[in-house]
Design an enzyme around this catalytic site. Structure first.
Site, mmCIF file in Angstrom:
data_model
loop_
_atom_site.group_PDB
_atom_site.id
_atom_site.type_symbol
_atom_site.label_atom_id
_atom_site.label_comp_id
_atom_site.label_asym_id
_atom_site.label_seq_id
_atom_site.Cartn_x
_atom_site.Cartn_y
_atom_site.Cartn_z
ATOM 1 N N LYS A 37 -14.212 -0.318 -3.809
ATOM 2 C CA LYS A 37 -15.314 0.053 -2.904
ATOM 3 C C LYS A 37 -16.411 0.765 -3.680
ATOM 4 O O LYS A 37 -17.593 0.486 -3.479
ATOM 5 C CB LYS A 37 -14.800 0.992 -1.798
ATOM 6 C CG LYS A 37 -13.883 0.334 -0.802
ATOM 7 C CD LYS A 37 -13.526 1.312 0.308
ATOM 8 C CE LYS A 37 -12.411 0.792 1.173
ATOM 9 N NZ LYS A 37 -11.869 1.818 2.060
ATOM 10 N N GLU A 48 0.816 -1.220 0.000
ATOM 11 C CA GLU A 48 0.000 0.000 0.000
ATOM 12 C C GLU A 48 0.845 1.263 0.000
ATOM 13 O O GLU A 48 0.417 2.297 -0.483
ATOM 14 C CB GLU A 48 -0.921 0.029 1.237
ATOM 15 C CG GLU A 48 -2.257 -0.638 1.002
ATOM 16 C CD GLU A 48 -3.274 -0.367 2.110
ATOM 17 O OE1 GLU A 48 -4.363 -0.926 2.010
ATOM 18 O OE2 GLU A 48 -2.989 0.362 3.075
ATOM 19 N N HIS A 53 8.762 -26.668 -1.346
ATOM 20 C CA HIS A 53 8.158 -27.806 -2.036
ATOM 21 C C HIS A 53 6.952 -27.378 -2.864
ATOM 22 O O HIS A 53 6.172 -28.206 -3.311
ATOM 23 C CB HIS A 53 7.774 -28.876 -1.013
ATOM 24 C CG HIS A 53 8.971 -29.406 -0.288
ATOM 25 N ND1 HIS A 53 9.544 -30.628 -0.576
ATOM 26 C CD2 HIS A 53 9.734 -28.852 0.684
ATOM 27 C CE1 HIS A 53 10.591 -30.808 0.211
ATOM 28 N NE2 HIS A 53 10.739 -29.743 0.980
#
Ligand code: PA5
Length: 444
Positions: free
Chosen positions: A421, A286, A307
């Site tokens: 949003k 951010e 792995h």
């Protein structure tokens, strides 16, 4: 104290280039320290370790003691992004790996997190748990209007009000000092409140009550955490090429800007540090990912991820470098035994600490990845405890400010978070979003 080793990058970079980036980082350090850069009204986190009053620590401890006296067994911490990742990171790092399964309990309530997703199943199952436990809640939202925590809180609040006559004593809110929906509700309902300071952004808030309250309620020593952070605050205030934040910021910017290393992978070797990676990803993602720039922060937990992701890191596209969190000493000791049959052929390790195998895996991986073209830095702490975690939090925060200014972006805003949003509100027909709603539906 946090240490850094950039030696694992030396075969990739020229000394003169590193020096040039150290100088850039030193300039960025001046901008951060003189508070003259973009976003400088969000620098309240810088002096939290040295300036947090002991009365605030005591207030947090008083909530812990009050809930203990009520026999609280479950604390639901509601928040998203910077309003939960720091606390989750610290609690996971400091807790017994199997705290939930152990029969012997330590007398502290279990802390669980909510409001960081919009999964109906998650909320329903959380309520199943709450129904079985003596429950309290910490709701954290600086703005007070973030959808995910607001939805979760509405449900948890209703549950607590239905089930407890002392509901208002079981809810603590951490929010803005004066404004916002959560502040208004807390005043109405008489909830105990703590403040997220105006000048501290969510992702820099772990050393405010946002982190401190859940951490102390979970049974950990926030005084030691603040002490460790304070020691780092003092160390990082010194302008020097030896400053570990300068070195980290300089090397990662050099790798990104001159060598095209676009991805930084935080590597941890202890499962307890999985959420350190999550906290760090938000902090750096951010803060730096804007203006079409930024290192993409990723994280892995070795040896498990050797792995799964190991193949790509060893031989895939050469676009990444690694920052390894090195823990010098384990808190526990387990020796590998000898076996008469030795079918697994492990007797050559008999008498060795498990951690010794881990250390050799870490060293072997370092050499393999460097050979494979992956530069590596190491950030070390002596062991996992509150003091060192406080230092590590502060180190990454301070280095983030220096690094983002070195990159040339404002570390303290996050304009891009709003885009989803707006669409979500339009799609949910939120009042005020009628026009956006009509437009977005044309695209579907
Ligand atoms: O770093 C940030 O500012 C964000 O991640 C916020 O912490 C997050 O969106 C939660 O916001 P709020 O605390 O206002 O609910």
């Amino acid at each position: 104290m946090v240490k850094i080793n950039v030696g694992g990058c030396s075969s990739f970079v020229k000394d003169a280039d590193y020096k040039a980036y150290v100088n850039k980082a030193l300039d960025a350090f001046d901008v951060l320290v003189s508070e003259s850069g973009a976003g400088n009204d969000f620098l309240g986190w810088k002096h939290l370790p040295s300036q947090t009053p002991i009365s605030l620590v005591e207030e947090c401890e008083a909530v812990r003691d009050c809930w203990k006296a009520k026999g609280v067994e479950l604390v639901i911490v509601i928040g998203i992004g910077g309003s939960y990742l720091g606390a989750r990171c610290a609690i996971e790092a400091l807790s017994h790996n199997f705290a939930k399964q152990l029969k012997s309990k330590n007398g502290n309530p279990e802390v669980v997190f909510a409001g960081n997703n919009l999964s109906e199943e998650y909320v329903a199952e959380l309520m199943d748990l709450a129904a079985e436990r003596n429950t309290a809640c910490i709701v954290i939202s600086k703005s007070g209007t973030t959808t995910e925590p607001a939805v979760a809180f509405r449900i948890v609040k209703e549950f607590i009000e239905k089930n407890y006559s002392d509901a208002s004593e079981r809810i603590v809110a951490i929010t803005d000092a004066k404004k916002g929906a959560l502040k208004t509700l807390s005043t109405q309902e008489g909830y105990k409140t703590f403040v997220v300071p105006d000048n501290v952004g969510g992702r820099f808030s772990v050393l405010t009550p946002v982190g401190l309250l859940p951490i102390v309620v979970a049974g950990f020593d926030i005084r030691a955490m603040l002490e460790g952070a304070k020691e780092m605050e003092e160390a990082l205030a010194v302008k020097s090429e030896e400053n570990v934040a300068i070195q980290y910021a300089a090397m990662r910017n050099l790798l990104y800007s001159e060598l095209g290393k676009k991805i930084e992978i935080m590597v941890t070797y202890n499962p307890k540090f999985q959420y350190l990676g999550e906290w760090w990803k938000q902090l750096y993602g951010e803060s730096e990912g804007k203006d079409l720039k930024g290192i993409f922060p990723a994280s892995v937990n070795y040896t498990a991820d050797l792995h799964s992701m190991g193949q790509f890191i060893q031989e895939g596209e050469r676009i990444m470098f690694e920052t390894v969190i090195n823990i010098e000493n384990a808190n526990r000791s387990v020796l590998i035994g000898s076996d008469e049959q030795n079918l697994d052929q492990l007797n050559y390790l008999a008498g060795q600490h498990v951690e010794h195998c881990g250390a050799m895996a870490q060293l072997g991986t370092k050499l393999a990845h460097i050979d494979g073209g992956v530069p590596q830095m190491e950030v070390s702490i002596e062991r996992i405890n509150e003091f060192n975690l406080g230092g590590l939090f502060y180190f990454f925060e301070f280095a983030c400010g220096v690094s983002a200014y070195t990159l040339g972006v404002n570390p303290f805003n996050q304009p891009g978070v709003e885009a989803y949003k707006k669409n979500m509100f339009a799609l949910l027909n939120k009042p005020g979003y009628e026009e956006a709603s009509a437009k977005i539906r044309e695209r579907l």
